[in-house]
Write a protein that holds these residues in place. Structure first.
Motif, PDB file in Angstrom:
ATOM      1  N   ASP A 165       4.376   4.315  -8.782  1.00  0.00           N
ATOM      2  CA  ASP A 165       3.485   5.458  -8.986  1.00  0.00           C
ATOM      3  C   ASP A 165       4.153   6.547  -9.805  1.00  0.00           C
ATOM      4  O   ASP A 165       3.485   7.304 -10.524  1.00  0.00           O
ATOM      5  N   LEU A 166       5.459   6.639  -9.679  1.00  0.00           N
ATOM      6  CA  LEU A 166       6.243   7.625 -10.421  1.00  0.00           C
ATOM      7  C   LEU A 166       7.533   6.931 -10.823  1.00  0.00           C
ATOM      8  O   LEU A 166       8.280   6.464  -9.966  1.00  0.00           O
ATOM      9  N   ALA A 167       7.792   6.804 -12.125  1.00  0.00           N
ATOM     10  CA  ALA A 167       8.996   6.146 -12.629  1.00  0.00           C
ATOM     11  C   ALA A 167       9.791   7.165 -13.431  1.00  0.00           C
ATOM     12  O   ALA A 167       9.320   7.676 -14.452  1.00  0.00           O
ATOM     13  N   LEU A 168      10.988   7.477 -12.957  1.00  0.00           N
ATOM     14  CA  LEU A 168      11.780   8.569 -13.527  1.00  0.00           C
ATOM     15  C   LEU A 168      13.141   8.088 -14.008  1.00  0.00           C
ATOM     16  O   LEU A 168      13.759   7.201 -13.388  1.00  0.00           O
ATOM     17  N   ASP A 169      13.607   8.707 -15.065  1.00  0.00           N
ATOM     18  CA  ASP A 169      14.925   8.418 -15.633  1.00  0.00           C
ATOM     19  C   ASP A 169      15.959   9.269 -14.895  1.00  0.00           C
ATOM     20  O   ASP A 169      15.987  10.489 -15.033  1.00  0.00           O
ATOM     21  N   GLY A 179       0.786  -1.227   0.000  1.00  0.00           N
ATOM     22  CA  GLY A 179       0.000   0.000   0.000  1.00  0.00           C
ATOM     23  C   GLY A 179       0.814   1.271   0.000  1.00  0.00           C
ATOM     24  O   GLY A 179       0.252   2.368   0.122  1.00  0.00           O
ATOM     25  N   ALA A 180       2.134   1.159  -0.133  1.00  0.00           N
ATOM     26  CA  ALA A 180       2.994   2.344  -0.141  1.00  0.00           C
ATOM     27  C   ALA A 180       2.932   3.051  -1.494  1.00  0.00           C
ATOM     28  O   ALA A 180       2.547   2.465  -2.510  1.00  0.00           O
ATOM     29  N   THR A 181       3.343   4.330  -1.499  1.00  0.00           N
ATOM     30  CA  THR A 181       3.568   5.066  -2.738  1.00  0.00           C
ATOM     31  C   THR A 181       5.013   4.842  -3.148  1.00  0.00           C
ATOM     32  O   THR A 181       5.925   4.953  -2.316  1.00  0.00           O
ATOM     33  N   VAL A 182       5.246   4.534  -4.425  1.00  0.00           N
ATOM     34  CA  VAL A 182       6.587   4.154  -4.880  1.00  0.00           C
ATOM     35  C   VAL A 182       7.089   5.141  -5.928  1.00  0.00           C
ATOM     36  O   VAL A 182       6.420   5.377  -6.948  1.00  0.00           O
ATOM     37  N   VAL A 183       8.279   5.701  -5.666  1.00  0.00           N
ATOM     38  CA  VAL A 183       8.992   6.516  -6.639  1.00  0.00           C
ATOM     39  C   VAL A 183      10.189   5.695  -7.109  1.00  0.00           C
ATOM     40  O   VAL A 183      11.091   5.388  -6.324  1.00  0.00           O
ATOM     41  N   ALA A 184      10.172   5.298  -8.370  1.00  0.00           N
ATOM     42  CA  ALA A 184      11.200   4.417  -8.928  1.00  0.00           C
ATOM     43  C   ALA A 184      12.147   5.221  -9.805  1.00  0.00           C
ATOM     44  O   ALA A 184      11.708   6.053 -10.609  1.00  0.00           O
ATOM     45  N   LEU A 185      13.451   4.961  -9.662  1.00  0.00           N
ATOM     46  CA  LEU A 185      14.474   5.600 -10.489  1.00  0.00           C
ATOM     47  C   LEU A 185      15.180   4.521 -11.300  1.00  0.00           C
ATOM     48  O   LEU A 185      15.576   3.489 -10.755  1.00  0.00           O
ATOM     49  N   LYS A 211      13.886   0.999 -19.017  1.00  0.00           N
ATOM     50  CA  LYS A 211      13.918   0.599 -17.614  1.00  0.00           C
ATOM     51  C   LYS A 211      12.857   1.328 -16.794  1.00  0.00           C
ATOM     52  O   LYS A 211      12.262   0.745 -15.884  1.00  0.00           O
ATOM     53  N   THR A 212      12.602   2.583 -17.106  1.00  0.00           N
ATOM     54  CA  THR A 212      11.536   3.281 -16.382  1.00  0.00           C
ATOM     55  C   THR A 212      10.171   2.690 -16.739  1.00  0.00           C
ATOM     56  O   THR A 212       9.285   2.598 -15.889  1.00  0.00           O
ATOM     57  N   ALA A 213      10.019   2.233 -17.977  1.00  0.00           N
ATOM     58  CA  ALA A 213       8.766   1.579 -18.360  1.00  0.00           C
ATOM     59  C   ALA A 213       8.578   0.285 -17.589  1.00  0.00           C
ATOM     60  O   ALA A 213       7.452  -0.047 -17.175  1.00  0.00           O
ATOM     61  N   LEU A 214       9.648  -0.450 -17.380  1.00  0.00           N
ATOM     62  CA  LEU A 214       9.562  -1.684 -16.595  1.00  0.00           C
ATOM     63  C   LEU A 214       9.153  -1.378 -15.158  1.00  0.00           C
ATOM     64  O   LEU A 214       8.291  -2.065 -14.584  1.00  0.00           O
ATOM     65  N   ALA A 215       9.752  -0.333 -14.567  1.00  0.00           N
ATOM     66  CA  ALA A 215       9.398   0.039 -13.193  1.00  0.00           C
ATOM     67  C   ALA A 215       7.930   0.446 -13.098  1.00  0.00           C
ATOM     68  O   ALA A 215       7.232   0.094 -12.142  1.00  0.00           O
ATOM     69  N   ALA A 216       7.441   1.169 -14.090  1.00  0.00           N
ATOM     70  CA  ALA A 216       6.034   1.562 -14.103  1.00  0.00           C
ATOM     71  C   ALA A 216       5.131   0.341 -14.226  1.00  0.00           C
ATOM     72  O   ALA A 216       4.093   0.241 -13.564  1.00  0.00           O
ATOM     73  N   ALA A 217       5.533  -0.615 -15.061  1.00  0.00           N
ATOM     74  CA  ALA A 217       4.742  -1.829 -15.230  1.00  0.00           C
ATOM     75  C   ALA A 217       4.696  -2.655 -13.949  1.00  0.00           C
ATOM     76  O   ALA A 217       3.735  -3.394 -13.713  1.00  0.00           O
ATOM     77  N   ASN A 218       5.707  -2.517 -13.130  1.00  0.00           N
ATOM     78  CA  ASN A 218       5.744  -3.227 -11.857  1.00  0.00           C
ATOM     79  C   ASN A 218       4.935  -2.527 -10.769  1.00  0.00           C
ATOM     80  O   ASN A 218       4.852  -3.020  -9.652  1.00  0.00           O
TER      81      ASN A 218
END
Length: 330
Positions: free
Chosen positions: A190-194, A168-174, A180-187
């Protein structure tokens, strides 16, 4: 059988695919017909001749690799016959030998592969998965958490993103680059950044002005230094790697982190094992990781290579050209 052998420490090209004698299990051991072998970043350091504590450098020539999955095809004297023919996965510990068509290990290292898991998934969870579950012991993620995950498309990063979202956490992926950011978003991020873009930190601040509550740091270096500024007061900085080197902190930086009550904690080694508890904490973490995968809550990303292309796999891993867990398949 065929295996990957290392005769001289050095570059990835020193890994050679060649015929080697079939290993024979000793008393209390089994031989596994390998279907998948895990490749770890530590393997690349050992190949170069750089010791990665606590793992010692192997004697040469050696067959690298410490994570295997497959089927038990032979037993050593005194080994429980119930293991014969079973699909299993094992972390070999300090003993190498995984990059091969057959590998031997002690029977007490075996984990039965849960129904529905393929060998590559199982081998990802026996090492990368158990480390991820060990890291997660140090923080209680929930709906109020904002998790900042650098290297979010890597083996551990992928699982951290999935677990945090499930909690239930909010996730900011780098991650580095659009794929790779698309993969993080698919996983589920909530926010996937390069992180190769100069404005990534400003984007995080715009979306989360109060700051992140936890930073899962496997990279160190300038990226982690910037990420530390994005932690909220009282934030938690969990360190489990330093692929980009030490974090460049001045005395003023340290004073600022102290004033903001940011806690930095290294989570590998004895602290992780102590929290896991039990007589065999590593085995407990392995079992939990395999159970999470079997239940579908964790799905490791896999990048597969033929066993004969281990040198390419090492090169790609070292140059950050891979996503998820790197696996060799004979």
């Amino acid at each position: 059988m065929n295996a990957i052998r290392l005769h001289t420490f050095g570059p990835a090209e020193n890994l050679t695919y060649e015929p080697t004698p079939l290993p024979v299990p000793a008393p209390g051991q089994v031989r596994i017909a390998v279907a998948a072998a895990g490749v770890h970043l530590l393997d690349t350091s050992l190949r170069r001749g750089v010791q990665g504590p606590p793992t010692p450098l192997p004697e040469l020539p050696t067959i690298p690799g410490r994570e295997v999955a497959g089927t038990v095809d032979a037993l050593g004297p005194g080994t429980d016959p119930a293991w014969l023919g079973r699909p299993v996965v094992a972390h070999l510990g300090f003993a190498p030998g995984g990059y091969a068509e057959y590998a031997v290990t002690d029977a007490d290292r075996l984990q039965a592969i849960p129904p529905g898991l393929d060998p590559a998934t199982a081998v990802a969870m026996i090492g990368t998965g158990r480390t991820t579950l060990g890291i997660l012991q140090f923080t209680d993620l929930g709906p109020g958490s904002v998790a900042l995950v650098p290297a979010a498309a890597g083996g551990i990063g992928t699982l951290l993103v999935q677990y945090a979202k499930h909690a239930g956490a909010t996730v900011v992926a780098l991650a580095g680059g659009p794929a790779k950011t698309a993969l993080a978003a698919a996983n589920g991020a909530d926010l996937a950044l390069d992180y190769t873009r100069p404005d990534w930190a400003d984007t995080v601040r715009a979306h989360h002005p109060a700051g992140a509550t936890v930073l899962f740091d496997s990279v160190g270096g300038p990226l982690a230094r910037t990420a530390l500024d994005l932690l909220a007061d009282g934030g938690l900085h969990l360190v489990f790697g330093w692929s980009c080197g030490p974090i460049p902190l001045t005395d003023a930086d340290r004073a600022d982190l102290d004033a903001r009550r940011v806690t930095t904690q290294s989570v590998l080694g004895p602290a992780m094992l102590q929290l896991a508890g039990g007589d065999n904490p590593l085995r407990l973490l392995e079992t939990r990781a395999l159970d999470e995968a079997a239940a579908g809550r964790l799905r490791p990303a896999l990048q597969r290579y033929p066993l004969a292309e281990a040198a390419t796999a090492h090169h790609d891993l070292e140059t950050r050209a891979t996503t998820g867990k790197v696996v060799l398949e004979p």
